[in-house]
Design an enzyme around this catalytic site. Sequence first.
Site, PDB file in Angstrom:
ATOM      1  N   LYS A  12      -8.140   4.532  -0.700  1.00 33.44           N
ATOM      2  CA  LYS A  12      -6.852   4.922  -0.143  1.00 33.44           C
ATOM      3  C   LYS A  12      -6.168   5.995  -0.992  1.00 33.44           C
ATOM      4  O   LYS A  12      -6.615   6.296  -2.108  1.00 33.44           O
ATOM      5  CB  LYS A  12      -5.977   3.669   0.004  1.00 33.44           C
ATOM      6  CG  LYS A  12      -6.532   2.644   1.029  1.00 33.44           C
ATOM      7  CD  LYS A  12      -5.657   1.410   1.125  1.00 33.44           C
ATOM      8  CE  LYS A  12      -6.173   0.414   2.162  1.00 33.44           C
ATOM      9  NZ  LYS A  12      -5.324  -0.808   2.239  1.00 33.44           N
ATOM     10  N   TYR A  52      -6.129   1.002  12.296  1.00 33.09           N
ATOM     11  CA  TYR A  52      -5.350  -0.221  12.034  1.00 33.09           C
ATOM     12  C   TYR A  52      -4.788  -0.818  13.318  1.00 33.09           C
ATOM     13  O   TYR A  52      -3.668  -1.337  13.325  1.00 33.09           O
ATOM     14  CB  TYR A  52      -4.214   0.090  11.062  1.00 33.09           C
ATOM     15  CG  TYR A  52      -4.652   0.169   9.611  1.00 33.09           C
ATOM     16  CD1 TYR A  52      -5.321  -0.897   8.995  1.00 33.09           C
ATOM     17  CD2 TYR A  52      -4.355   1.281   8.830  1.00 33.09           C
ATOM     18  CE1 TYR A  52      -5.700  -0.832   7.655  1.00 33.09           C
ATOM     19  CE2 TYR A  52      -4.720   1.351   7.482  1.00 33.09           C
ATOM     20  CZ  TYR A  52      -5.391   0.285   6.910  1.00 33.09           C
ATOM     21  OH  TYR A  52      -5.761   0.338   5.585  1.00 33.09           O
ATOM     22  N   PHE A  60       4.962  -4.583   8.560  1.00 33.83           N
ATOM     23  CA  PHE A  60       4.595  -3.656   7.487  1.00 33.83           C
ATOM     24  C   PHE A  60       3.918  -2.383   7.980  1.00 33.83           C
ATOM     25  O   PHE A  60       3.618  -1.494   7.183  1.00 33.83           O
ATOM     26  CB  PHE A  60       3.721  -4.354   6.433  1.00 33.83           C
ATOM     27  CG  PHE A  60       2.374  -4.854   6.938  1.00 33.83           C
ATOM     28  CD1 PHE A  60       1.300  -3.986   7.119  1.00 33.83           C
ATOM     29  CD2 PHE A  60       2.181  -6.198   7.216  1.00 33.83           C
ATOM     30  CE1 PHE A  60       0.065  -4.446   7.565  1.00 33.83           C
ATOM     31  CE2 PHE A  60       0.936  -6.671   7.655  1.00 33.83           C
ATOM     32  CZ  PHE A  60      -0.113  -5.789   7.832  1.00 33.83           C
ATOM     33  N   ARG A  88     -16.135  -7.000   0.453  1.00 34.09           N
ATOM     34  CA  ARG A  88     -14.842  -7.719   0.404  1.00 34.09           C
ATOM     35  C   ARG A  88     -14.708  -8.494  -0.913  1.00 34.09           C
ATOM     36  O   ARG A  88     -13.624  -8.562  -1.495  1.00 34.09           O
ATOM     37  CB  ARG A  88     -14.709  -8.679   1.591  1.00 34.09           C
ATOM     38  CG  ARG A  88     -14.659  -8.019   2.959  1.00 34.09           C
ATOM     39  CD  ARG A  88     -13.338  -7.376   3.291  1.00 34.09           C
ATOM     40  NE  ARG A  88     -12.235  -8.320   3.430  1.00 34.09           N
ATOM     41  CZ  ARG A  88     -11.030  -7.987   3.897  1.00 34.09           C
ATOM     42  NH1 ARG A  88     -10.768  -6.722   4.264  1.00 34.09           N
ATOM     43  NH2 ARG A  88     -10.078  -8.875   3.977  1.00 34.09           N
ATOM     44  N   THR A  94      -6.316  -9.228  -0.712  1.00 30.48           N
ATOM     45  CA  THR A  94      -5.459  -8.161  -0.186  1.00 30.48           C
ATOM     46  C   THR A  94      -4.304  -7.855  -1.131  1.00 30.48           C
ATOM     47  O   THR A  94      -3.988  -6.679  -1.366  1.00 30.48           O
ATOM     48  CB  THR A  94      -4.900  -8.572   1.194  1.00 30.48           C
ATOM     49  OG1 THR A  94      -6.001  -8.825   2.079  1.00 30.48           O
ATOM     50  CG2 THR A  94      -4.003  -7.495   1.761  1.00 30.48           C
ATOM     51  N   ARG A 105      -9.251  -4.593  -6.728  1.00 25.67           N
ATOM     52  CA  ARG A 105      -7.795  -4.755  -6.636  1.00 25.67           C
ATOM     53  C   ARG A 105      -7.254  -5.532  -7.832  1.00 25.67           C
ATOM     54  O   ARG A 105      -6.141  -5.260  -8.315  1.00 25.67           O
ATOM     55  CB  ARG A 105      -7.423  -5.442  -5.320  1.00 25.67           C
ATOM     56  CG  ARG A 105      -7.569  -4.522  -4.101  1.00 25.67           C
ATOM     57  CD  ARG A 105      -7.603  -5.329  -2.823  1.00 25.67           C
ATOM     58  NE  ARG A 105      -7.469  -4.514  -1.613  1.00 25.67           N
ATOM     59  CZ  ARG A 105      -7.716  -4.977  -0.395  1.00 25.67           C
ATOM     60  NH1 ARG A 105      -8.111  -6.228  -0.218  1.00 25.67           N
ATOM     61  NH2 ARG A 105      -7.576  -4.183   0.662  1.00 25.67           N
ATOM     62  N   ASN A 115      -2.849  -0.856  -2.200  1.00 27.82           N
ATOM     63  CA  ASN A 115      -3.850  -1.750  -2.784  1.00 27.82           C
ATOM     64  C   ASN A 115      -5.238  -1.120  -2.853  1.00 27.82           C
ATOM     65  O   ASN A 115      -6.252  -1.798  -2.797  1.00 27.82           O
ATOM     66  CB  ASN A 115      -3.860  -3.093  -2.056  1.00 27.82           C
ATOM     67  CG  ASN A 115      -4.251  -2.942  -0.597  1.00 27.82           C
ATOM     68  OD1 ASN A 115      -4.429  -1.833  -0.098  1.00 27.82           O
ATOM     69  ND2 ASN A 115      -4.409  -4.058   0.095  1.00 27.82           N
ATOM     70  N   HIS A 118      -9.844  -0.127   1.307  1.00 29.50           N
ATOM     71  CA  HIS A 118     -10.066  -0.848   2.564  1.00 29.50           C
ATOM     72  C   HIS A 118     -11.543  -1.174   2.687  1.00 29.50           C
ATOM     73  O   HIS A 118     -12.385  -0.330   2.377  1.00 29.50           O
ATOM     74  CB  HIS A 118      -9.651   0.007   3.766  1.00 29.50           C
ATOM     75  CG  HIS A 118     -10.139  -0.553   5.068  1.00 29.50           C
ATOM     76  ND1 HIS A 118      -9.442  -1.510   5.767  1.00 29.50           N
ATOM     77  CD2 HIS A 118     -11.289  -0.335   5.769  1.00 29.50           C
ATOM     78  CE1 HIS A 118     -10.138  -1.850   6.862  1.00 29.50           C
ATOM     79  NE2 HIS A 118     -11.256  -1.154   6.883  1.00 29.50           N
ATOM     80  N   GLU A 129     -15.052   0.347  13.113  1.00 29.58           N
ATOM     81  CA  GLU A 129     -14.475   1.256  12.122  1.00 29.58           C
ATOM     82  C   GLU A 129     -15.462   2.371  11.735  1.00 29.58           C
ATOM     83  O   GLU A 129     -15.053   3.513  11.499  1.00 29.58           O
ATOM     84  CB  GLU A 129     -14.051   0.456  10.880  1.00 29.58           C
ATOM     85  CG  GLU A 129     -12.902  -0.505  11.202  1.00 29.58           C
ATOM     86  CD  GLU A 129     -12.567  -1.436  10.045  1.00 29.58           C
ATOM     87  OE1 GLU A 129     -13.218  -1.354   8.972  1.00 29.58           O
ATOM     88  OE2 GLU A 129     -11.644  -2.264  10.204  1.00 29.58           O
TER      89      GLU A 129
HETATM   90  P1  IDP Z   1      -7.147  -6.071   4.030  1.00 26.44           P
HETATM   91  O1  IDP Z   1      -7.003  -4.607   3.692  1.00 26.44           O
HETATM   92  O2  IDP Z   1      -7.388  -6.900   2.790  1.00 26.44           O
HETATM   93  O3  IDP Z   1      -8.139  -6.331   5.116  1.00 26.44           O
HETATM   94  P2  IDP Z   1      -5.080  -6.505   6.058  1.00 26.44           P
HETATM   95  O4  IDP Z   1      -4.381  -7.798   6.294  1.00 26.44           O
HETATM   96  O5  IDP Z   1      -6.091  -6.059   7.051  1.00 26.44           O
HETATM   97  O6  IDP Z   1      -5.715  -6.577   4.576  1.00 26.44           O
HETATM   98  O7  IDP Z   1      -3.929  -5.397   5.913  1.00 26.44           O
HETATM   99  C1  IDP Z   1      -4.242  -4.026   5.966  1.00 26.44           C
HETATM  100  C2  IDP Z   1      -3.491  -3.312   4.889  1.00 26.44           C
HETATM  101  O8  IDP Z   1      -2.079  -3.347   5.181  1.00 26.44           O
HETATM  102  C3  IDP Z   1      -3.583  -3.935   3.488  1.00 26.44           C
HETATM  103  O9  IDP Z   1      -4.754  -3.549   2.805  1.00 26.44           O
HETATM  104  C4  IDP Z   1      -2.340  -3.411   2.838  1.00 26.44           C
HETATM  105  O10 IDP Z   1      -2.495  -2.034   2.442  1.00 26.44           O
HETATM  106  C5  IDP Z   1      -1.344  -3.464   3.984  1.00 26.44           C
HETATM  107  N1  IDP Z   1      -0.609  -4.745   4.038  1.00 26.44           N
HETATM  108  C6  IDP Z   1      -1.096  -5.932   4.433  1.00 26.44           C
HETATM  109  N2  IDP Z   1      -0.164  -6.896   4.414  1.00 26.44           N
HETATM  110  C7  IDP Z   1       0.962  -6.296   3.980  1.00 26.44           C
HETATM  111  C8  IDP Z   1       2.292  -6.778   3.758  1.00 26.44           C
HETATM  112  O11 IDP Z   1       2.622  -7.958   3.953  1.00 26.44           O
HETATM  113  N3  IDP Z   1       3.197  -5.865   3.300  1.00 26.44           N
HETATM  114  C9  IDP Z   1       2.856  -4.560   3.084  1.00 26.44           C
HETATM  115  N4  IDP Z   1       1.599  -4.057   3.298  1.00 26.44           N
HETATM  116  C10 IDP Z   1       0.663  -4.921   3.740  1.00 26.44           C
HETATM  117 MG    MG Z   2      -8.123  -5.700   7.094  1.00 25.52          MG
END
Ligand code: IDP
Ligand code: MG
Length: 150
Positions: A12, A52, A60, A88, A94, A105, A115, A118, A129
């Site tokens: 990212k 997404y 968010f 993963r 996450t 992470r 974070n 992805h 994807e």
């Molecule tokens: P992942 O990347 O671990 O699969 P997802 O739930 O798919 O997590 O969320 C996608 C991305 O959205 C996360 O990697 C993070 O950058 C962002 N994100 C997820 N949850 C939150 C939140 O509660 N607040 C702010 N950003 C979030």
């Molecule tokens: Mg995800």
Amino acid sequence: MMSQQQTLVLLKPDALQRGLIGKIIARFEEKGLKLVALKMIAVDEELARRHYVEHLEKAFFPELLQFITAAPVIAMALEGQEAVGVVRTLMGATNPLEALPGTIRGDFGLSLTKNIIHGSDSPQAAARELETFFAGELLDYDLSLNEWVE
Ligand code: IDP
Ligand code: MG
């Protein structure tokens, strides 16, 4: 049953800006995963919404959209035994505040939004994807290390 899989990884904008790209790619190489596509790409709003799609209605999402479009990302396709889950695991949770040390992470991040990385969360998501980022661009070649790591 174990199976060969392909998965999408995005490094990212924070990873690029913080100079972490080389270190992160090295972790995947050292693990033994095979790079089958790699490019740098500026994610625009249309691409972010497509990638997404499951998060469009989340509170968010605006913050995520702002972040993922703020600077280029490095997109890659990785292949190997159980590649989706393996990636993963290497990424960590996450929320980087909860991610274990030794994970990407866990070692490099503090921000839930920013974070670093992805990775597709299922083979089905990976297929969708990979089509989004690399339609027709995945490379097929022999990697000599494969016979030593699989
Ligand atoms: P992942 O990347 O671990 O699969 P997802 O739930 O798919 O997590 O969320 C996608 C991305 O959205 C996360 O990697 C993070 O950058 C962002 N994100 C997820 N949850 C939150 C939140 O509660 N607040 C702010 N950003 C979030
Ligand atoms: Mg995800």
